[in-house]
Design an enzyme around this catalytic site. Structure first.
Site, PDB file in Angstrom:
ATOM      1  N   SER A  14       0.829  -1.217   0.000  1.00  0.00           N
ATOM      2  CA  SER A  14       0.000   0.000   0.000  1.00  0.00           C
ATOM      3  C   SER A  14       0.860   1.264   0.000  1.00  0.00           C
ATOM      4  O   SER A  14       0.473   2.286  -0.573  1.00  0.00           O
ATOM      5  CB  SER A  14      -0.975  -0.003   1.181  1.00  0.00           C
ATOM      6  OG  SER A  14      -0.306   0.199   2.397  1.00  0.00           O
ATOM      7  N   ILE A  91      15.968  -7.889   7.031  1.00  0.00           N
ATOM      8  CA  ILE A  91      17.049  -7.012   7.483  1.00  0.00           C
ATOM      9  C   ILE A  91      18.111  -6.907   6.392  1.00  0.00           C
ATOM     10  O   ILE A  91      18.549  -7.924   5.847  1.00  0.00           O
ATOM     11  CB  ILE A  91      17.644  -7.529   8.815  1.00  0.00           C
ATOM     12  CG1 ILE A  91      16.596  -7.383   9.929  1.00  0.00           C
ATOM     13  CG2 ILE A  91      18.931  -6.790   9.171  1.00  0.00           C
ATOM     14  CD1 ILE A  91      17.002  -7.943  11.267  1.00  0.00           C
ATOM     15  N   LEU A  92      18.485  -5.676   6.050  1.00  0.00           N
ATOM     16  CA  LEU A  92      19.496  -5.458   5.019  1.00  0.00           C
ATOM     17  C   LEU A  92      20.884  -5.616   5.628  1.00  0.00           C
ATOM     18  O   LEU A  92      21.145  -5.151   6.745  1.00  0.00           O
ATOM     19  CB  LEU A  92      19.349  -4.048   4.438  1.00  0.00           C
ATOM     20  CG  LEU A  92      18.075  -3.805   3.609  1.00  0.00           C
ATOM     21  CD1 LEU A  92      17.861  -2.306   3.397  1.00  0.00           C
ATOM     22  CD2 LEU A  92      18.141  -4.537   2.281  1.00  0.00           C
ATOM     23  N   ASN A 106      13.695   4.279   4.960  1.00  0.00           N
ATOM     24  CA  ASN A 106      12.748   3.233   5.362  1.00  0.00           C
ATOM     25  C   ASN A 106      11.566   3.875   6.074  1.00  0.00           C
ATOM     26  O   ASN A 106      11.745   4.850   6.813  1.00  0.00           O
ATOM     27  CB  ASN A 106      13.440   2.263   6.334  1.00  0.00           C
ATOM     28  CG  ASN A 106      12.507   1.181   6.847  1.00  0.00           C
ATOM     29  OD1 ASN A 106      11.774   0.551   6.069  1.00  0.00           O
ATOM     30  ND2 ASN A 106      12.505   0.941   8.160  1.00  0.00           N
ATOM     31  N   HIS A 108       8.818   3.179   8.980  1.00  0.00           N
ATOM     32  CA  HIS A 108       8.658   2.268  10.116  1.00  0.00           C
ATOM     33  C   HIS A 108       7.430   2.709  10.921  1.00  0.00           C
ATOM     34  O   HIS A 108       7.281   3.891  11.226  1.00  0.00           O
ATOM     35  CB  HIS A 108       9.913   2.327  10.984  1.00  0.00           C
ATOM     36  CG  HIS A 108       9.856   1.389  12.152  1.00  0.00           C
ATOM     37  ND1 HIS A 108      10.020   0.026  12.015  1.00  0.00           N
ATOM     38  CD2 HIS A 108       9.620   1.610  13.464  1.00  0.00           C
ATOM     39  CE1 HIS A 108       9.894  -0.547  13.202  1.00  0.00           C
ATOM     40  NE2 HIS A 108       9.649   0.395  14.092  1.00  0.00           N
ATOM     41  N   SER A 135       7.500   6.739  11.263  1.00  0.00           N
ATOM     42  CA  SER A 135       8.740   7.494  11.037  1.00  0.00           C
ATOM     43  C   SER A 135       9.328   7.094   9.690  1.00  0.00           C
ATOM     44  O   SER A 135       9.292   5.926   9.310  1.00  0.00           O
ATOM     45  CB  SER A 135       9.783   7.142  12.115  1.00  0.00           C
ATOM     46  OG  SER A 135       9.255   7.308  13.418  1.00  0.00           O
ATOM     47  N   LEU A 143      19.498  -1.747  13.390  1.00  0.00           N
ATOM     48  CA  LEU A 143      18.097  -1.822  12.957  1.00  0.00           C
ATOM     49  C   LEU A 143      17.272  -0.613  13.427  1.00  0.00           C
ATOM     50  O   LEU A 143      17.210  -0.322  14.622  1.00  0.00           O
ATOM     51  CB  LEU A 143      17.470  -3.121  13.498  1.00  0.00           C
ATOM     52  CG  LEU A 143      16.033  -3.389  13.061  1.00  0.00           C
ATOM     53  CD1 LEU A 143      15.952  -3.639  11.560  1.00  0.00           C
ATOM     54  CD2 LEU A 143      15.446  -4.552  13.841  1.00  0.00           C
ATOM     55  N   ASP A 144      16.642   0.065  12.472  1.00  0.00           N
ATOM     56  CA  ASP A 144      15.720   1.185  12.738  1.00  0.00           C
ATOM     57  C   ASP A 144      16.351   2.278  13.602  1.00  0.00           C
ATOM     58  O   ASP A 144      15.662   2.931  14.398  1.00  0.00           O
ATOM     59  CB  ASP A 144      14.429   0.675  13.411  1.00  0.00           C
ATOM     60  CG  ASP A 144      13.669  -0.302  12.530  1.00  0.00           C
ATOM     61  OD1 ASP A 144      13.733  -0.168  11.299  1.00  0.00           O
ATOM     62  OD2 ASP A 144      13.021  -1.215  13.078  1.00  0.00           O
TER      63      ASP A 144
HETATM   64  C1  GAR Z   1       3.761  -0.644   6.748  1.00  0.00           C
HETATM   65  O1  GAR Z   1       2.937  -0.439   7.865  1.00  0.00           O
HETATM   66  C2  GAR Z   1       5.196  -0.279   7.055  1.00  0.00           C
HETATM   67  O2  GAR Z   1       5.312   0.825   7.914  1.00  0.00           O
HETATM   68  C3  GAR Z   1       5.670  -1.534   7.727  1.00  0.00           C
HETATM   69  O3  GAR Z   1       5.116  -2.579   6.991  1.00  0.00           O
HETATM   70  C4  GAR Z   1       3.865  -2.146   6.459  1.00  0.00           C
HETATM   71  C5  GAR Z   1       3.870  -2.421   4.976  1.00  0.00           C
HETATM   72  O4  GAR Z   1       2.614  -2.178   4.406  1.00  0.00           O
HETATM   73  N1  GAR Z   1       7.106  -1.609   7.736  1.00  0.00           N
HETATM   74  C6  GAR Z   1       7.785  -2.180   8.723  1.00  0.00           C
HETATM   75  O5  GAR Z   1       7.262  -2.685   9.687  1.00  0.00           O
HETATM   76  C7  GAR Z   1       9.291  -2.125   8.536  1.00  0.00           C
HETATM   77  N2  GAR Z   1       9.940  -2.504   9.744  1.00  0.00           N
HETATM   78  P1  GAR Z   1       2.462  -2.061   2.845  1.00  0.00           P
HETATM   79  O6  GAR Z   1       3.107  -3.310   2.240  1.00  0.00           O
HETATM   80  O7  GAR Z   1       0.986  -2.039   2.635  1.00  0.00           O
HETATM   81  O8  GAR Z   1       3.133  -0.815   2.383  1.00  0.00           O
END
Ligand code: GAR
Length: 219
Positions: A14, A91-92, A106, A108, A135, A143-144
């Site tokens: 999304s 994780i990259l 990224n 998060h 964020s 990480l993050d």
């Molecule tokens: C999002 O909520 C994003 O913030 C999170 O995964 C979801 C992806 O949704 N990312 C993480 O948790 C990264 N650590 P999407 O595939 O619909 O964009």
């Protein structure tokens, strides 16, 4: 000038869709040059033409380093100016991050530095937080933990569950990511001695998102 972006995804996509919509609407002057995934079955991949897709199953590589190298080579082959992790859940490795450092962002789903890693919504609720958010940060090997470029804050409401919080946060994530990528590609973000600067000023605090989807310096 339109800048080239590559997007890394693992799931539904999304956030990728929000970037595609903004490009189509003309509010994001970016050229999407590749969508890359560690999950060949990621629904996000279906959002772009096949010519833009790259995916590989990490399990088919001899080790983690080999997958990372293949991913980095595939990203580099797209010649992106910026690389955006939009729901990329693997994780990259350090080598990957070094190769794209300073132009790797990224999104998060927490108000970093709170809740790095997974289950961010549940952890915010368990802690009794009255505010939650998302964020966009520069990716560094820890990480993050990279400098946070921008954040969006939403209230936690009585009766919220991890699921309701995630659903309510998602459209704000989309606005945050789109605005952050627009800023990143505008040339207003620079890096000196590994520290990000925005409009020539050190980025000491995350920018905030207003209700019109614009980023501004937080007070
Ligand atoms: C999002 O909520 C994003 O913030 C999170 O995964 C979801 C992806 O949704 N990312 C993480 O948790 C990264 N650590 P999407 O595939 O619909 O964009």
């Amino acid at each position: 000038m339109s800048r080239r972006i590559a997007v890394l995804v693992s799931g539904r996509g999304s956030n990728l869709q929000a970037l595609l919509d903004a490009i189509k609407a003309g509010t994001l002057s970016a050229d999407l040059v590749g969508v890359l995934s560690d999950r060949p079955d990621a629904p996000a991949l279906q959002k772009v033409p096949e010519a833009l897709r790259w995916s590989a199953d990490a399990k088919s590589f001899p080790d983690r380093l080999a997958f990372d190298q293949a991913l980095a080579d595939a990203v580099a082959a797209c010649h992106p100016d910026w690389v955006i992790c939009a729901g990329y859940m693997r994780i990259l490795g350090d080598d990957f991050i070094e190769r794209f450092r300073g132009r790797l962002l990224n999104i998060h789903p927490s108000l970093l530095p709170k809740y790095r890693g997974l289950r961010t919504h549940a952890r915010a609720l368990a802690a009794g937080d009255v505010e939650h958010g998302a964020s966009v940060h520069f990716v560094v090997p820890e990480l993050d933990a990279g400098t946070v470029l921008a954040q969006v804050v939403i209230p936690v409401l009585p009766g919220d569950t991890p699921e309701s919080l995630a659903v309510r946060l998602l459209p704000h994530e989309h606005a945050l990511l789109t605005a952050s990528v627009a800023l990143a590609i505008s040339g207003r973000l620079t890096e000196q001695d590994s520290h990000p600067f925005c409009d020539g000023q050190p980025l000491l605090k995350p920018l905030a998102l207003d209700s019109s989807g614009n980023l501004f310096p937080s007070p």
